[in-house]
Every structure is written in C-alpha cells, then in structure tokens.
Design a protein around this motif. Structure first.
Motif, PDB file in Angstrom:
ATOM      1  N   ARG A  24      -6.929  -5.419  -3.958  1.00 23.78           N
ATOM      2  CA  ARG A  24      -5.860  -5.942  -3.112  1.00 23.78           C
ATOM      3  C   ARG A  24      -5.070  -4.798  -2.481  1.00 23.78           C
ATOM      4  NH1 ARG A  24      -1.633 -10.685  -4.989  1.00 23.78           N
ATOM      5  NH2 ARG A  24       0.023 -10.274  -3.476  1.00 23.78           N
ATOM      6  N   GLY A  25      -4.620  -5.013  -1.240  1.00 29.75           N
ATOM      7  CA  GLY A  25      -3.875  -3.996  -0.516  1.00 29.75           C
ATOM      8  C   GLY A  25      -2.449  -3.830  -1.014  1.00 29.75           C
ATOM      9  N   VAL A  40      -2.028   1.236   9.624  1.00 30.71           N
ATOM     10  CA  VAL A  40      -1.733   0.189   8.649  1.00 30.71           C
ATOM     11  C   VAL A  40      -2.570  -1.018   9.072  1.00 30.71           C
ATOM     12  CG1 VAL A  40       0.026  -1.324   7.666  1.00 30.71           C
ATOM     13  CG2 VAL A  40       0.599   1.051   8.252  1.00 30.71           C
ATOM     14  N   ILE A  41      -3.505  -1.399   8.200  1.00 29.56           N
ATOM     15  CA  ILE A  41      -4.446  -2.460   8.561  1.00 29.56           C
ATOM     16  C   ILE A  41      -4.089  -3.735   7.807  1.00 29.56           C
ATOM     17  CG2 ILE A  41      -6.869  -3.143   8.663  1.00 29.56           C
ATOM     18  CD1 ILE A  41      -7.635  -0.204   8.643  1.00 29.56           C
ATOM     19  N   SER A  42      -3.745  -4.766   8.566  1.00 28.73           N
ATOM     20  CA  SER A  42      -3.452  -6.075   7.979  1.00 28.73           C
ATOM     21  C   SER A  42      -4.660  -6.977   8.199  1.00 28.73           C
ATOM     22  CB  SER A  42      -2.207  -6.682   8.627  1.00 28.73           C
ATOM     23  OG  SER A  42      -2.501  -7.122   9.937  1.00 28.73           O
ATOM     24  N   VAL A  60     -13.727  -0.235   4.443  1.00 29.06           N
ATOM     25  CA  VAL A  60     -13.847  -1.576   5.011  1.00 29.06           C
ATOM     26  C   VAL A  60     -12.723  -2.440   4.446  1.00 29.06           C
ATOM     27  CG1 VAL A  60     -15.339  -3.587   5.260  1.00 29.06           C
ATOM     28  CG2 VAL A  60     -16.346  -1.300   5.165  1.00 29.06           C
ATOM     29  N   VAL A  61     -12.153  -3.264   5.285  1.00 26.95           N
ATOM     30  CA  VAL A  61     -11.033  -4.124   4.911  1.00 26.95           C
ATOM     31  C   VAL A  61     -11.341  -5.541   5.350  1.00 26.95           C
ATOM     32  CG1 VAL A  61      -8.579  -4.594   5.320  1.00 26.95           C
ATOM     33  CG2 VAL A  61      -9.371  -2.228   5.165  1.00 26.95           C
ATOM     34  N   ILE A  62     -11.043  -6.532   4.488  1.00 30.75           N
ATOM     35  CA  ILE A  62     -11.196  -7.932   4.895  1.00 30.75           C
ATOM     36  C   ILE A  62      -9.870  -8.663   4.702  1.00 30.75           C
ATOM     37  CG2 ILE A  62     -13.663  -7.998   4.343  1.00 30.75           C
ATOM     38  CD1 ILE A  62     -13.008  -9.567   1.824  1.00 30.75           C
ATOM     39  N   GLY A  63      -9.657  -9.685   5.520  1.00 34.11           N
ATOM     40  CA  GLY A  63      -8.427 -10.452   5.448  1.00 34.11           C
ATOM     41  C   GLY A  63      -8.342 -11.268   4.172  1.00 34.11           C
ATOM     42  N   ARG A  64      -7.263 -11.084   3.423  1.00 35.09           N
ATOM     43  CA  ARG A  64      -7.042 -11.817   2.173  1.00 35.09           C
ATOM     44  C   ARG A  64      -6.112 -13.001   2.386  1.00 35.09           C
ATOM     45  NH1 ARG A  64      -3.278 -12.308  -1.785  1.00 35.09           N
ATOM     46  NH2 ARG A  64      -1.798 -10.985  -0.644  1.00 35.09           N
ATOM     47  N   ASP A  77      -8.596   7.878   6.942  1.00 30.49           N
ATOM     48  CA  ASP A  77      -7.752   7.380   5.859  1.00 30.49           C
ATOM     49  C   ASP A  77      -6.802   6.323   6.416  1.00 30.49           C
ATOM     50  OD1 ASP A  77      -9.067   9.262   4.381  1.00 30.49           O
ATOM     51  OD2 ASP A  77      -7.349  10.609   4.133  1.00 30.49           O
ATOM     52  N   TYR A  78      -6.412   5.370   5.579  1.00 33.01           N
ATOM     53  CA  TYR A  78      -5.638   4.233   6.088  1.00 33.01           C
ATOM     54  C   TYR A  78      -4.763   3.633   4.996  1.00 33.01           C
ATOM     55  CZ  TYR A  78      -9.418   1.654   3.760  1.00 33.01           C
ATOM     56  OH  TYR A  78     -10.311   1.176   2.828  1.00 33.01           O
ATOM     57  N   TRP A  79      -3.891   2.723   5.405  1.00 33.51           N
ATOM     58  CA  TRP A  79      -3.053   1.962   4.480  1.00 33.51           C
ATOM     59  C   TRP A  79      -3.479   0.495   4.582  1.00 33.51           C
ATOM     60  CZ3 TRP A  79       1.851   3.453   1.942  1.00 33.51           C
ATOM     61  CH2 TRP A  79       2.447   2.387   1.243  1.00 33.51           C
ATOM     62  N   PRO A  80      -4.197  -0.011   3.568  1.00 34.88           N
ATOM     63  CA  PRO A  80      -4.564  -1.425   3.588  1.00 34.88           C
ATOM     64  C   PRO A  80      -3.375  -2.305   3.191  1.00 34.88           C
ATOM     65  CG  PRO A  80      -5.418  -0.379   1.617  1.00 34.88           C
ATOM     66  CD  PRO A  80      -4.724   0.686   2.396  1.00 34.88           C
ATOM     67  N   HIS A  81      -2.994  -3.203   4.061  1.00 30.52           N
ATOM     68  CA  HIS A  81      -1.813  -4.036   3.830  1.00 30.52           C
ATOM     69  C   HIS A  81      -2.065  -5.053   2.717  1.00 30.52           C
ATOM     70  CE1 HIS A  81       1.423  -6.959   4.814  1.00 30.52           C
ATOM     71  NE2 HIS A  81       2.067  -5.885   5.207  1.00 30.52           N
ATOM     72  N   ASP A  82      -0.977  -5.563   2.184  1.00 28.34           N
ATOM     73  CA  ASP A  82      -1.041  -6.560   1.104  1.00 28.34           C
ATOM     74  C   ASP A  82      -1.796  -7.820   1.516  1.00 28.34           C
ATOM     75  OD1 ASP A  82      -0.178  -7.735  -1.480  1.00 28.34           O
ATOM     76  OD2 ASP A  82       1.022  -9.040  -0.195  1.00 28.34           O
TER      77      ASP A  82
END
Length: 386
Positions: A24-25, A40-42, A60-64, A77-82
């Motif tokens: 989880r972000g 910042v990736i939401s 890789v980031v997926i929508g939660r 590098d990135y900040w994966p949002h909550d």
C-alpha cells in the motif's frame, strides 16, 4: 508443435505475487509536499511533484482506491500515494512487462468498497497466472514499448504545435508584433484598423441539452455526436475526434441540444469552466457548454485563442453555490478586440494548418492505441510467438 504452442509451453504456472508483490502507498497531503521533481502517483496517475521519494524506479503502481485498477509506470523514483498499491518487489521480472501484463487483469471485479471502489492486495496476490521467461518478457515489452514510444512522440509533437499557435497569438495580438506593426499607427490605444467589440457582436453563442435518459429511443443506436465536458477535459489536445455517447434524431428533437457546424468552438461553461475543443464534424453538446460560432468564419482561430488566453478572466465571471457556471449573458457582454481582416485571415490560415497537423497526429495515436490494445492480450497469452 506449432511456434505459438512451443512458446506458451515455456510459460510457467504462478501467482500474481510471483510476478510482483504489492504494498500500500503512503499518505501525503498537498500541504505536506515541497517543490521537487519526484512524481506523486495517485490512482489517477501523476497528480503532483515532491522533493522526496518513497519507492525506487522503475516501478509499477495500480489504483487501490478511487480509480480502481488503473495501471501506471514510473521509470524514476517516485512517491506512491495512499490511493495506490506499488511494486515493492518485482521478483526479478522485467518492469515494463509487469506493467503491460497488469493491463490484462480486470481488477474491478475485486472491488471491496461500498461507496468508494477499493482494492485489497491480499485478494489479488494469489491470482493464478502464467509467467514467461525473461527473454520472452523482454521481447513482449519491446514490442509494446515501440507503440507507446510512437504515441508519446506524437503527443509531444501535438503539444509543441499547440504551443506554437499560442505563441503566435501572443506575438501578434498581445505583444503587438504583428506583420507590418512598424508602419501601423496607434489610434485610441489600438493599432489602426482594429476595433473594440463584444462577443455578442462577433459570434453566435449556442447552448446544449440532454435528452431524457429514461427514453431508450433517444440513445439506442444513436449516431449524432453529443459532446459532454468530460469528452473535452479527457481529450489530450484541441482537436476532438468523437464523443463517448451518441444520441438519435428523436433525442435531438426532444431536447435543448442544437446541431453545431463543423469546427465550432466548444467551451465548457459549467463546473469545469474554460476548456476547449473543436471537432471537424457537425455535432451537438449537453448543457455544460457555450459554443461559439463566429459571424466571420476566418475569425474562428483568433476567437479561440483569444478565449484560451483569457481563461482566468472567464472563470472570474462564473458564479454559483453548487458549481461554477458562466452564463450566456455574461459571456456575450465580454469585450473583445478585433484586429484587421487581413491579420485575422493570416492568423487563421497559419493556425488552422497547425490544428490540421494536430488532428492528424491525434488520429494516428487513436489507431496506435487500438492496435496496441488488440495486440497486448494476444502477446500476454502466448498466442503470438515472440
């Protein structure tokens, strides 16, 4: 044994967490963010930038939560949002392959939210999948990346063309360095031959409407382009190619929607005020628009860029408690400086050509997206050998 079958035999049975392990972000508010170049990736994609990263790229980031199951890729590098799940461990797999593979999974069927769609990583980690060896992953990723690289290159070209038109407007009509300006007299604060008018004097303003959604005959098998603000705000450029929804002749007749000539300036006037689009076909809109039909066709591109240059001013005239809206009466009363006819024609010809190129690139991107999306599941199933 055929080639595709031989290739698919190299794919091993696994679970999703063998391909990628999600975490989880991290929550962060706008107020907590500082100027930087870390995305910042939401769940809806890159929403802002910060000066600190929580995850190393590529990832890789997926929508939660919210835009559930959306898939995003970050090379840096990135900040994966909550509101997301991010790839804490790619298990040695090719990051781009993982990104494309995740597009083949319908994450929405694992929604555990009530009013707000929500995805639980524990419900997807055990999904049975087949994973190819690294050389196949690399080949598949390279094929799909070629499509995305072309799409991104076209997107950048479209942005440059739109910026070129905006810069030409500023040069001629804001800085007043138009062709022949050195020999043009200034009279009452305007170059000779220019006039002060209102929008009511230079164009027709047309509203829109929505047919009753309870009448299937207004919608089913409709072929009339019916534009909503979402069509405009989701469009990546000024050139609109189509609408998501269509209405029938009966729907048009029994609503306030009105047919507009091709290349009418469509301006959103409600909620999301001040977004623009032009479609090269006859169309109509819902009630969230003020559409501008110039009295003189050659002034179309000038009026479009004049409005785009004045978006903040237009929004300042929008009122409303629930949502902002600019009324037709306020819009028609707005002043507009009209240059000489020769300048309007010259500007119109140059910027119309830029818009034509943008439309061509946008059409190409739509086709590239379609081709990639047809190819993707066939590559991911091993149906097509690589």
């Amino acid at each position: 044994m055929n080639v595709s079958l031989a290739t698919s035999c190299r794919w091993r049975d696994a679970t999703l967490q063998d391909l990628v392990f999600f975490q989880r972000g991290y929550d962060i508010t706008k107020a907590q963010q500082h100027s930087g170049n870390i995305p910042v990736i939401s769940s809806s994609g890159i929403t802002s930038f910060h000066n600190e990263a929580k995850a190393q790229g590529p990832g890789v980031v997926i929508g939660r939560k919210g835009t559930l199951g959306s898939v995003h890729y970050s090379a840096q590098d990135y900040w994966p949002h909550d509101t997301t799940l991010w790839s804490r461990d790619l298990r040695g797999n090719i990051p781009r392959f993982v990104y494309y593979f995740l597009h083949t999974i319908d994450f929405k069927r694992f929604d555990v939210g009530n009013s707000n769609p929500t995805l639980n990583r524990n419900h997807i980690h055990a999904l049975p999948i087949k994973v190819p060896p690294l050389d196949v992953q690399e080949s598949i990723a390279s094929i799909l990346c070629a499509y995305d690289d072309l799409i991104e290159n076209n997107r950048r070209r479209m942005a440059l063309l739109e910026e070129a038109a905006r810069q030409l407007y500023r040069e001629w009509f804001v800085r007043l360095r138009f062709p022949g300006h050195e020999h043009t007299r200034i009279i009452d604060g305007l170059p000779e031959g220019w006039e002060r008018k209102s929008f009511n004097e230079v164009c027709q303003t047309v509203g829109g409407g929505t047919p009753s959604t309870t009448k299937s005959e207004y919608w089913d098998d409709g072929d009339i382009i019916w534009v909503t603000p979402t069509d405009i705000t989701r469009n990546p450029c000024l050139a609109l190619l189509d609408s998501e929804k269509k209405i029938t002749e009966a729907g048009l007749k029994h609503s306030s929607a009105k047919m507009l000539p091709p290349n009418t300036i469509m301006m959103t006037s409600r909620a999301s005020v001040g977004f623009f689009g032009l479609i090269d076909k006859a169309a109509c809109t819902n009630q969230g628009f003020i559409s501008v039909v110039p009295n003189e066709p050659f002034s179309q591109m000038y009026l479009l860029h004049n409005l785009m240059h004045r978006v903040d001013e237009i929004r300042s005239h929008a009122g409303g408690a629930t949502y902002k809206e600019i009324s037709k009466s306020k819009f028609k009363a707005l002043p507009v400086v009209m240059p000489s006819l020769s300048l309007l024609r010259d500007f119109g010809e140059q910027t119309a050509e830029l818009l034509r190129q943008i439309r061509t690139l946008h059409t190409m991107n739509v086709r590239l997206n379609q081709a990639r999306d047809i190819l993707l599941p066939r590559l991911m199933s091993g149906e097509i050998a690589v």
